[in-house]
Every structure is written in structure tokens, then in C-alpha cells.
Scaffold this motif. Sequence first.
Motif, mmCIF file in Angstrom:
data_model
loop_
_atom_site.group_PDB
_atom_site.id
_atom_site.type_symbol
_atom_site.label_atom_id
_atom_site.label_comp_id
_atom_site.label_asym_id
_atom_site.label_seq_id
_atom_site.Cartn_x
_atom_site.Cartn_y
_atom_site.Cartn_z
ATOM 1 N N HIS A 159 0.963 -1.087 -0.060
ATOM 2 C CA HIS A 159 -0.058 0.239 0.078
ATOM 3 C C HIS A 159 0.750 1.257 -0.014
ATOM 4 O O HIS A 159 0.424 2.317 -0.512
ATOM 5 C CB HIS A 159 -1.088 0.008 1.178
ATOM 6 N N SER A 176 4.530 -0.903 3.645
ATOM 7 C CA SER A 176 3.589 -1.352 4.590
ATOM 8 C C SER A 176 2.508 -1.807 3.766
ATOM 9 O O SER A 176 2.327 -1.181 2.520
ATOM 10 C CB SER A 176 3.175 -0.035 5.344
ATOM 11 N N GLY A 177 1.699 -2.850 4.032
ATOM 12 C CA GLY A 177 0.859 -3.432 3.342
ATOM 13 C C GLY A 177 -0.074 -4.561 4.006
ATOM 14 O O GLY A 177 -0.147 -4.545 4.945
ATOM 15 N N VAL A 178 -0.486 -5.527 3.121
ATOM 16 C CA VAL A 178 -1.542 -6.473 3.623
ATOM 17 C C VAL A 178 -0.880 -7.830 3.193
ATOM 18 O O VAL A 178 -0.500 -7.833 1.848
ATOM 19 C CB VAL A 178 -2.926 -6.270 3.242
ATOM 20 N N GLU A 197 -2.165 -6.741 8.390
ATOM 21 C CA GLU A 197 -1.798 -5.662 8.037
ATOM 22 C C GLU A 197 -0.105 -5.507 8.569
ATOM 23 O O GLU A 197 -0.119 -5.836 9.771
ATOM 24 C CB GLU A 197 -2.217 -4.283 8.635
ATOM 25 N N PHE A 242 4.158 -4.142 8.383
ATOM 26 C CA PHE A 242 5.206 -2.989 7.759
ATOM 27 C C PHE A 242 6.472 -3.772 8.137
ATOM 28 O O PHE A 242 6.757 -4.429 9.210
ATOM 29 C CB PHE A 242 5.079 -1.703 8.298
ATOM 30 N N LYS A 284 1.446 -3.994 11.554
ATOM 31 C CA LYS A 284 1.133 -2.371 11.055
ATOM 32 C C LYS A 284 0.478 -1.891 12.614
ATOM 33 O O LYS A 284 -0.648 -2.322 13.032
ATOM 34 C CB LYS A 284 0.496 -2.050 9.998
ATOM 35 N N ASP A 301 -2.020 4.985 9.204
ATOM 36 C CA ASP A 301 -2.287 4.538 7.789
ATOM 37 C C ASP A 301 -1.102 4.177 7.139
ATOM 38 O O ASP A 301 -0.240 3.962 7.682
ATOM 39 C CB ASP A 301 -3.060 5.669 6.990
ATOM 40 N N HIS A 302 -1.235 3.341 5.930
ATOM 41 C CA HIS A 302 -0.132 2.651 5.407
ATOM 42 C C HIS A 302 0.900 3.727 5.194
ATOM 43 O O HIS A 302 2.277 3.480 5.020
ATOM 44 C CB HIS A 302 -0.693 1.809 4.191
ATOM 45 N N ALA A 333 2.990 4.276 8.077
ATOM 46 C CA ALA A 333 3.588 3.278 8.683
ATOM 47 C C ALA A 333 5.030 2.964 7.702
ATOM 48 O O ALA A 333 5.841 2.474 8.248
ATOM 49 C CB ALA A 333 2.776 2.006 8.539
ATOM 50 N N ALA A 334 4.710 3.158 6.429
ATOM 51 C CA ALA A 334 5.788 3.017 5.441
ATOM 52 C C ALA A 334 6.884 3.941 5.624
ATOM 53 O O ALA A 334 7.947 3.615 5.404
ATOM 54 C CB ALA A 334 5.480 2.993 4.016
ATOM 55 N N THR A 362 2.750 5.884 -2.542
ATOM 56 C CA THR A 362 1.524 5.371 -2.185
ATOM 57 C C THR A 362 1.035 4.482 -3.307
ATOM 58 O O THR A 362 1.409 4.807 -4.691
ATOM 59 C CB THR A 362 0.496 6.267 -2.042
#
Length: 338
Positions: free
Chosen positions: A40, A77-79, A95, A97, A124, A129-130, A133-134, A336
Motif C-alpha cells: 500500500h 507497509s501493506g497487507v 496488515e 510493515f 502495522k 495509515d499505510h 507506517a511505510a 503510495t
Amino acid sequence: MATPTMRAIRLHQYGGPEVLRYDEVPVPDPGPGEVLVRVHAAGVNPPDRYLRGGMTTVPGRPEATVSLPVIPGTDVSGVVAAVAADVRDFSVGDEVFGLLRFPGFDGSAYAEYVAAPASDLAPKPAGLDHAHAAAVPMAGLTAWQFLIDVGHDHPSPFQRAPHRPMALGSGTTVLVNGAAGGVGHFALQLAKWKGARVIAVASGVHASFLRDLGADRFIDYTRARPEDLVRDVDLVVDTVGGPGSGRFLRTLKPGGALYPVLPGEFGEEDLAQAGGDVTVSTGQVRSSGAQLARLGRLLDAGTIRVALDSTFPLAEARAAHERAARGHVQGKIVLTVA
């Protein structure tokens, strides 16, 4: 059956931001100990730019770790989209990271999917939010391993002695040079978390931002030289490095320490003026899902925060690198992924 594909940023040659290409490539398969992450957001870090410019080895690893074409990026960061059979800590839909495969240039985070070592990942923080987190993994882990806990016993490529973080507390004064940047704004907050008094050094535009993060004193380096204003500091965390970084040795009290996050230049005059009873110590950040989980708990509790300078769609990675090159970044730059 057709091989599933994704979009990713790749380097086919080395050079400036213009060599970053938005390609269609196969989705990777997770190997043993890995999970497939639907990305993400991906953080933009200095090593991404070093790779783009032609650096193919990292300190401590003399062999080349990449070959073209290559997908840059380490912060993600993602799923979780799939897990290898031997992975127990994560499930599809989680979720996560992480800082992937660092030190090294094979993180491959600038993509819609990435195969990531499960040991490099952490849950995460639910409150982030992603994109935010990233922005955490490399910068946050660098500050953590320099100031709180190295967390590994790998030899440093920069010095013979292992880096040992100084004990921080209410009687400690820490100066952070480059306090508004990615590592700097985490270092400031972690030092405050441990009870230290913190002097933040940055350009004047960042003054309110750094005071809001908890800085006890702010110095605008465009108006005054910190080494002329400060004495008897216990620890200097220099996230800038480069020529003239040895001047911060003069700010230290006997027994104090300077932690250069980036390579600095120290002359005999600097060491002589420091009186000799000071330490210069550095290290190399390494991936650690366990440490990132600890940072995640501090972020969820609101004890520390992460700042975003700017975000760009994955396809506009060139613009993100151009933003980084202009400098004076406040927090982190993030890509993003829709």
C-alpha cells in the motif's frame, strides 16, 4: 495459465531520477520463510538513491548484491496476500510493515507486491495509515539501534568495536543534528522518551515542528553555529555527517559520545579540541521485525509520532526522488500504491 503481473519501479541503468521506470513485471512468489505483501505504501530512503546512482554493494558486503534490472526500495507497509508453508506468525489479511533485507539492495519495495521475509515484518500499528507506517522502518530502526538497543551481534563494517548505546535518562543532554529529517525526528522523540533533555539543530523553518515533538531547545544552524552555543553535551546524534562534522566534538563533556549516522570527517584538530576523553561510535541498521514491533507499540500509544514530508503515487517515483534531492525534508517521503 497466464502469469500474474504487477506494476513496479525498476532501474535498467544507473543515473538520475529520470532512470526510474514504471514497468509491468511478474508478481513474485514467496519463498521459504516469506510472505507475499500487497504493498500500500513504500518509504523513500537514501540507499534507494545510492542504488539508483550506481552503488551495487553495501558496507560489509564486498560482493555486488544487485544486477539490472532491479526494483529499489526497502520500506514497506501493506497487507499479507499469501504465506509460505513454514510461516506461522502471519496470516492472509494481516496488515504489516517492515524494513526488507537490509543491509542490501534487494528489498524490492517499489512495487504493487513484494515477497518479504516474515522475520523483517511486524504488525502495522492500528493507529497509522499505510503511508505513515511505510515512513517508519529504516529511519525508526536506525534511531532505535543507535540509541536504545542494537539488537544484534553482527560486526560493524565501520569500526572494530561494537556500537553500544549510551544509557539515557533525566540527567542526560542529547543534541540531534538534522533533527527534522527521518532519523532525526525519531532520535529526538526516543531520547525524550528515555527522559533526556534534547537540543534540536535544523533550519529555522522546522522550529515549531521540532518543539512540538518535544525539543527542549532549538538551534537554527542558518543563523548560528551550534558548536559556538553548546557545551557539556552527553551525546550528539549527527544525522547529517560530511565535511565539518567533527565540530560537534567540541560540544561534548568529558566522557561524552558522538554518534555519526552518516559518515563524518574528523580531523586531529577536532579531536584535540574535544580533549581526547570522548567516544565516536557508529553502526549499520539491520532489519528486525521484533524491534519494529516495539516501535509500533510506541507509535500506537502516541509516545512517538511519524511525520510525512510528502507522498507521491508509485508511478511518480521520479518526482519523489527529485523532492529528496532538494533537501530540507521534514520527516519522510513516501510512495503510495493504489
